[in-house]
Design a protein around this motif. Structure first.
Motif, mmCIF file in Angstrom:
data_model
loop_
_atom_site.group_PDB
_atom_site.id
_atom_site.type_symbol
_atom_site.label_atom_id
_atom_site.label_comp_id
_atom_site.label_asym_id
_atom_site.label_seq_id
_atom_site.Cartn_x
_atom_site.Cartn_y
_atom_site.Cartn_z
ATOM 1 N N THR A 97 54.813 50.141 36.478
ATOM 2 C CA THR A 97 54.210 48.817 36.392
ATOM 3 C C THR A 97 52.759 48.909 36.841
ATOM 4 N N ILE A 98 51.847 48.430 35.999
ATOM 5 C CA ILE A 98 50.437 48.352 36.354
ATOM 6 C C ILE A 98 49.920 46.987 35.921
ATOM 7 N N SER A 99 49.296 46.280 36.836
ATOM 8 C CA SER A 99 48.747 44.961 36.534
ATOM 9 C C SER A 99 47.453 45.102 35.742
ATOM 10 N N THR A 100 47.272 44.210 34.784
ATOM 11 C CA THR A 100 46.034 44.183 33.997
ATOM 12 C C THR A 100 44.938 43.370 34.665
ATOM 13 N N SER A 101 45.231 42.759 35.809
ATOM 14 C CA SER A 101 44.280 41.816 36.413
ATOM 15 C C SER A 101 43.176 42.475 37.228
ATOM 16 N N PHE A 102 43.336 43.762 37.589
ATOM 17 C CA PHE A 102 42.398 44.338 38.552
ATOM 18 C C PHE A 102 41.712 45.612 38.072
ATOM 19 N N GLN A 103 42.411 46.449 37.307
ATOM 20 C CA GLN A 103 41.829 47.718 36.887
ATOM 21 C C GLN A 103 41.188 47.606 35.508
ATOM 22 N N GLN A 104 40.200 48.453 35.267
ATOM 23 C CA GLN A 104 39.595 48.544 33.952
ATOM 24 C C GLN A 104 40.533 49.290 33.001
ATOM 25 N N PRO A 105 40.515 48.954 31.729
ATOM 26 C CA PRO A 105 41.465 49.570 30.799
ATOM 27 C C PRO A 105 41.350 51.082 30.694
ATOM 28 N N TYR A 106 40.127 51.628 30.817
ATOM 29 C CA TYR A 106 40.010 53.079 30.716
ATOM 30 C C TYR A 106 40.797 53.772 31.822
ATOM 31 N N ALA A 107 40.741 53.227 33.039
ATOM 32 C CA ALA A 107 41.482 53.835 34.149
ATOM 33 C C ALA A 107 42.984 53.782 33.893
#
Length: 430
Positions: A97-107
């Motif tokens: 599970t990874i939230s889309t709210s905080f990290q940049q998509p490339y990471a």
């Protein structure tokens, strides 16, 4: 071959999964900081031919009560856990599970694609948008984006990731020692995206896995969340209370997938169940009563507040839950709770206790044959394509299920005896 069930195990790197009495059970090992524990569990699930497992995640302690009393929390990042468990297995799918709210998509794209390449195509990404401001504060923000904007950002993040993941054409990695040609630049495509929230420019560096990119998994319950899942998800995880609720969600979700221009068969609907297996029906019921009594009532209201993003402590516990407004927070999660409690007209306190036991999902209780019968009924009556299996004790719930229930379902032709291929996408589409 006739239609067969799918099974995905629900895990968290902490004391509980759904059931908030789990860590207090005398047979729960609480070895969540021990690598050997997770490796053994992965082998158990693979021996049971589970499609996969996934780690739900929480980026912060929801509140002090949950922290102090052993409620739902993540003590470890799921990414290194999955990498470790991958080394102990060869076929089972591995979800993070990874939230889309905080990290940049490339990471996000880079770490997931690296895992996918190193596991030969066994990774799934469970996409969440986060629901509580405490998580935002760890990333230097005071509050989350408004609920509607969270999905706008999530869609942008996913589109950038998909564009990055599809930048390598087949045969791009040449690696020819004689000619000195390493990558065929003609088979590489740049990503050039500048969105309202996120973007990326450049050539993605990670070669694709045999399944090309991670399987997309999502559990949105709100109308916007369901639209998002209909457009992109290959596995949908849903919390439903009863067979009629499952059937309603199943028909509605498959219709949304079709409307989005996708084949409904390419989006599997998995409902959460908590199996409790005993040698006899009465033993299983005694086990159920015992484990449910271990839920600390002091956890119930804080946990449901955390899950929905609503401060429910401000309301009397004897107030009907249907009378509580829910403009903020996770509207879809609260709607699921209302749906599951409407028939009984539960108060806030009653609903919270039930929620802390199983998040209002069915506890499937009985002998192995009883449990297999009930799962078969949910499946054959078009309530789902399979199940998210959640434990009430660790690792005993999964050991009992794989050793006693799975063989019955295999004998009935309802579940595989061997994996159909090497990638997760091959497994879930077989």
């Amino acid at each position: 071959m006739s239609r067969q069930m799918k099974f995905v195990a629900f895990l968290m790197a902490g004391p509980t999964c759904h059931h908030h009495g789990m860590w207090r059970h005398p047979q729960t090992e609480n070895r969540f900081l021990d690598p050997a524990f997770w490796e053994t569990l992965a082998r158990t699930l693979e021996a049971g031919r589970f499609d996969g497992f996934f780690f739900a995640d929480a980026l912060s302690f929801y509140n002090e009560t949950i922290m102090a009393r052993g409620g739902q929390m993540s003590l470890l990042d799921p990414v290194p856990l999955v990498a470790m468990m991958a080394r102990a297995t060869s076929r089972i799918g591995l979800g993070v599970t990874i939230s889309t709210s905080f990290q940049q998509p490339y990471a996000i794209a880079r770490v997931l694609s690296s895992l996918d390449a190193l596991t030969a195509g066994r990774i799934a990404w469970n996409i969440v948008t986060s629901a509580i401001d405490q998580e935002a504060q760890f990333f230097g923000e005071e509050t989350l984006l408004p609920r509607s904007e969270r999905y706008d950002r999530a869609e942008e993040v996913l589109k950038v990731c998909l564009d990055l993941w599809t930048g390598w054409a087949d045969g791009a990695l040449v690696c020819d020692k004689k000619s000195g040609h390493f990558i065929d630049e003609a088979k590489m495509r740049r990503t050039e995206i500048a969105g309202q929230h996120v973007g990326a420019r450049g050539v993605f560096t990670v070669p694709p896995s045999p399944q090309r990119h991670p399987v997309i998994m999502q559990a949105g319950s709100s109308p916007r969340g369901r639209d998002f899942a209909a457009s992109y998800a290959e596995l949908v995880f849903t919390l439903q209370h009863s067979l009629p609720d499952m059937q309603k969600f199943y028909v509605e979700m498959k219709g949304r997938v079709d409307k989005a221009g996708r084949n409904p068969d390419d989006c599997a609907i998995l409902v959460s169940v908590d199996p409790i297996v005993g040698e006899t029906q009465s033993i299983a019921r005694e086990k159920q009563a015992y484990i449910n009594d271990l839920v600390d009532p002091r956890l119930a209201i804080p946990f449901m507040s955390a899950h929905t993003g609503l401060d429910l402590s401000q309301y009397p516990i004897d107030k009907p839950i249907s009378d509580i407004p829910a403009e903020a927070g996770s509207r879809g999660s609260f709607d699921v709770i209302l749906q599951a409690t409407k028939a009984s007209n539960l108060t806030l306190g009653e609903a919270a206790k039930h929620f802390a036991i199983s998040e209002l999902c069915p506890q499937v209780v009985g002998t192995p044959e009883n449990v297999a019968d009930e799962l078969q009924g949910f499946f054959e009556n078009e309530g789902c394509d399979g199940f998210i299996v959640t434990p009430t004790e660790m690792p005993g719930s999964f050991e009992a299920f794989t050793r006693s229930v799975v063989p019955i379902l295999q004998k009935r032709g309802l579940f595989r005896k061997e994996y159909p291929g090497s990638t997760l996408r091959e497994t879930i589409r077989a």
